[in-house]
Design an enzyme around this catalytic site. Structure first.
Site, mmCIF file in Angstrom:
data_model
loop_
_atom_site.group_PDB
_atom_site.id
_atom_site.type_symbol
_atom_site.label_atom_id
_atom_site.label_comp_id
_atom_site.label_asym_id
_atom_site.label_seq_id
_atom_site.Cartn_x
_atom_site.Cartn_y
_atom_site.Cartn_z
ATOM 1 N N ASN A 1 2.294 -9.893 -0.762
ATOM 2 C CA ASN A 1 3.430 -10.446 -1.505
ATOM 3 C C ASN A 1 4.126 -11.574 -0.724
ATOM 4 O O ASN A 1 5.263 -11.926 -0.998
ATOM 5 C CB ASN A 1 4.435 -9.348 -1.864
ATOM 6 C CG ASN A 1 5.239 -9.700 -3.106
ATOM 7 O OD1 ASN A 1 4.732 -10.418 -3.978
ATOM 8 N ND2 ASN A 1 6.474 -9.221 -3.182
ATOM 9 N N GLU B 1 11.830 -2.518 -8.075
ATOM 10 C CA GLU B 1 11.835 -1.675 -6.880
ATOM 11 C C GLU B 1 12.220 -0.292 -7.401
ATOM 12 O O GLU B 1 13.378 -0.052 -7.744
ATOM 13 C CB GLU B 1 12.862 -2.168 -5.845
ATOM 14 C CG GLU B 1 12.526 -3.501 -5.207
ATOM 15 C CD GLU B 1 11.437 -3.419 -4.130
ATOM 16 O OE1 GLU B 1 11.036 -2.295 -3.769
ATOM 17 O OE2 GLU B 1 10.994 -4.480 -3.678
ATOM 18 N N HIS C 1 7.106 -2.224 -7.256
ATOM 19 C CA HIS C 1 7.276 -1.918 -5.836
ATOM 20 C C HIS C 1 8.177 -0.697 -5.688
ATOM 21 O O HIS C 1 8.670 -0.136 -6.661
ATOM 22 C CB HIS C 1 7.954 -3.103 -5.125
ATOM 23 C CG HIS C 1 7.119 -4.330 -5.042
ATOM 24 N ND1 HIS C 1 6.472 -4.710 -3.907
ATOM 25 C CD2 HIS C 1 6.841 -5.280 -5.975
ATOM 26 C CE1 HIS C 1 5.817 -5.844 -4.127
ATOM 27 N NE2 HIS C 1 6.025 -6.218 -5.383
ATOM 28 N N ALA D 1 0.794 -1.228 0.000
ATOM 29 C CA ALA D 1 0.000 0.000 0.000
ATOM 30 C C ALA D 1 0.827 1.280 0.000
ATOM 31 O O ALA D 1 0.543 2.215 -0.732
ATOM 32 C CB ALA D 1 -0.938 -0.027 1.207
ATOM 33 N N TYR E 1 10.939 0.866 -2.212
ATOM 34 C CA TYR E 1 11.916 1.558 -3.007
ATOM 35 C C TYR E 1 13.245 0.836 -2.859
ATOM 36 O O TYR E 1 13.467 0.182 -1.830
ATOM 37 C CB TYR E 1 12.079 3.021 -2.518
ATOM 38 C CG TYR E 1 12.419 3.102 -1.035
ATOM 39 C CD1 TYR E 1 13.746 3.176 -0.609
ATOM 40 C CD2 TYR E 1 11.409 3.068 -0.079
ATOM 41 C CE1 TYR E 1 14.052 3.227 0.750
ATOM 42 C CE2 TYR E 1 11.718 3.112 1.268
ATOM 43 C CZ TYR E 1 13.028 3.185 1.680
ATOM 44 O OH TYR E 1 13.327 3.204 3.010
ATOM 45 N N GLU F 1 3.679 2.060 -1.094
ATOM 46 C CA GLU F 1 4.615 2.313 -2.194
ATOM 47 C C GLU F 1 3.876 3.048 -3.315
ATOM 48 O O GLU F 1 3.595 2.501 -4.374
ATOM 49 C CB GLU F 1 5.209 0.976 -2.648
ATOM 50 C CG GLU F 1 5.950 0.286 -1.502
ATOM 51 C CD GLU F 1 6.209 -1.206 -1.739
ATOM 52 O OE1 GLU F 1 5.970 -1.700 -2.853
ATOM 53 O OE2 GLU F 1 6.676 -1.878 -0.788
ATOM 54 N N ARG G 1 1.312 -1.267 4.815
ATOM 55 C CA ARG G 1 1.872 -2.100 3.744
ATOM 56 C C ARG G 1 0.909 -3.214 3.306
ATOM 57 O O ARG G 1 0.795 -3.522 2.107
ATOM 58 C CB ARG G 1 3.171 -2.724 4.276
ATOM 59 C CG ARG G 1 3.779 -3.843 3.450
ATOM 60 C CD ARG G 1 4.997 -4.390 4.182
ATOM 61 N NE ARG G 1 5.482 -5.651 3.663
ATOM 62 C CZ ARG G 1 6.448 -5.755 2.752
ATOM 63 N NH1 ARG G 1 7.002 -4.684 2.240
ATOM 64 N NH2 ARG G 1 6.854 -6.949 2.357
HETATM 65 ZN ZN LIG Z 1 6.731 -3.736 -2.126
#
Ligand SMILES: [Zn+2]
Length: 404
Positions: free
Chosen positions: A238, A365, A291, A164, A293, A166, A221
């Site tokens: 994930n 990422e 995703h 969430a 970071y 990201e 998240r």
């Molecule tokens: Zn992620």
């Protein structure tokens, strides 16, 4: 007077064939709609007085005609353009009535069945498909409008926002769609991609979590599912996939950020996407998940230190993609297997996609490396998305021309 256009070249050669086809084809299908419109006429009338309008109203009512316009006999009045479809057996009655009553009329179509059949014959001659796989300039049956009109094409799946907080993820998915729509005409690479592949885009995977990160907790998240025994909400979407589920790098504890859930695919979001991908596992050739970071481009495996069977293909795709990305603003990405490049995690969507036969599975990422972290400013959305587009296009082109 307009002169008929004389077809030239290839069209001229094709035309007689088509006409030949028409000639033989029409009689076979002369029972289109069971021949129910044979002899039916479409007649246009414009009543010149209210008296005429009332007379028409009465006769139409009596003959059970099919009024094309206006939509109801109650709308027929002086000056109203009135088109009426009259069954073959009633048309003589109507015409003699009109003549007697001295009401002017024009026969627009003298045999409706013939017109329908002519159009149907022409349709069969026209190309039902165009370069894009769908001809927008012909009518399509319900079946053609549905699934069957789509030709088989390989596909790319893209999802954003499994986690969430990201926020740059969903911003990128939106960006991708915008770019696809805006540059299709001007960018040959984009055109080729979209012509040759389907793209399935899921802009916000974890919708409830994303919303919660706007309203309650910016750094949320997980999903927002309730737990029957603990007060803690949510599952790491994930870590919830059925691939080495809840092994290393995932937690059994519902209050942890990497909680794997009570069982694989317990989260409706994961279950729905897994179902979709499973159904199309042969068609989908690339799975891309966004995703943040870390500035990394990761490929399987996440759950173990091992080399994937198609390593050389995937590795070269990743190498080219990060170089393309860097060419925009000089941003460097690390790339490699997720386990050794980031950390070991189990139950991830990328590993699941790969294990289910999708040969190119990647997790991006995105920016940055921690200066702003999840709070990447909006001013950096454009450069981040611009450079990421280059990487995605690069992977896609790799998929189109090279090994799988
Ligand atoms: Zn992620």
């Amino acid at each position: 007077m307009n002169l008929p256009v004389i077809p030239t070249g290839r069209r001229a050669a094709l035309l007689p064939l088509c006409l030949l086809f028409l000639k033989t084809w029409v009689p076979v299908h002369s029972y289109l709609y069971n021949n129910r419109y044979a002899g039916d006429k479409v007649i246009r009338l414009v009543p010149e007085s209210e008296r005429e309008a009332q007379a028409l109203n009465a006769i139409f009512h009596q003959l059970t005609v099919d009024l094309w316009q206006p939509s109801s006999i109650f709308h027929i009045s002086e000056g109203t353009v009135t088109d009426v479809h009259v069954p073959g057996n009633s048309s003589q009655i109507l015409l003699s009535y009109l003549q007697q009553a001295n009401i002017k009329y024009t026969i627009i179509i003298s045999d409706l069945q013939k017109v329908i059949e002519k159009q149907s014959g022409l349709r069969s001659c026209r190309n039902r498909r165009s370069v894009l796989g769908y001809n927008y300039e012909v009518y399509h049956s319900l079946e053609e409008l549905g699934k069957r009109s789509r030709p088989y094409k390989r596909a790319v799946w893209i999802d954003c926002g499994i986690h969430a907080r990201e926020w740059i993820g969903p911003a990128f998915c939106q960006w991708f769609v915008k770019e696809a729509l805006q540059t299709y005409q001007s960018d040959p690479a984009m055109r080729r991609m979209l012509n040759q592949l389907y793209f399935y885009i899921m802009p916000v995977f974890n919708v409830d979590g994303y919303h919660f990160s706007w309203t309650n907790d910016r750094f949320w998240r997980k999903t927002r599912s309730k737990n029957s025994q603990f007060r803690c909400h949510g599952v790491d979407a994930n870590r919830n996939w059925k691939v080495k589920w809840c092994d290393e790098g995932a937690s059994f504890h519902p209050c942890d950020d990497t909680y794997c859930g009570p069982f694989p695919e317990s989260e409706p979001e994961v279950k729905a996407v897994a179902h979709f991908l499973r159904k199309r596992r042969k068609q989908i050739k690339a799975y891309l998940s966004f995703h943040a970071y870390a500035q990394m481009l990761l490929y399987p495996y996440s759950y173990k230190y091992a080399t994937i069977p198609n390593f050389s293909c995937v590795e070269s795709a990743a190498y080219n993609a990060v170089n393309a990305l860097q060419s925009a603003y000089g941003i460097r990405y690390r790339y490699g297997p997720a386990s050794s490049t980031l950390y070991v995690s189990s139950g991830s969507s990328m590993d699941w996609a790969y294990k289910n036969g999708i040969p190119y599975a990647f997790a991006f990422e995105l920016r940055d490396t921690g200066h702003f972290g999840f709070l990447l400013p909006e001013t950096l959305i454009k450069p981040t998305c611009t450079e990421t587009m280059l990487a995605v296009k690069n992977i896609t082109m790799h998929l189109l021309k090279k090994c799988h």
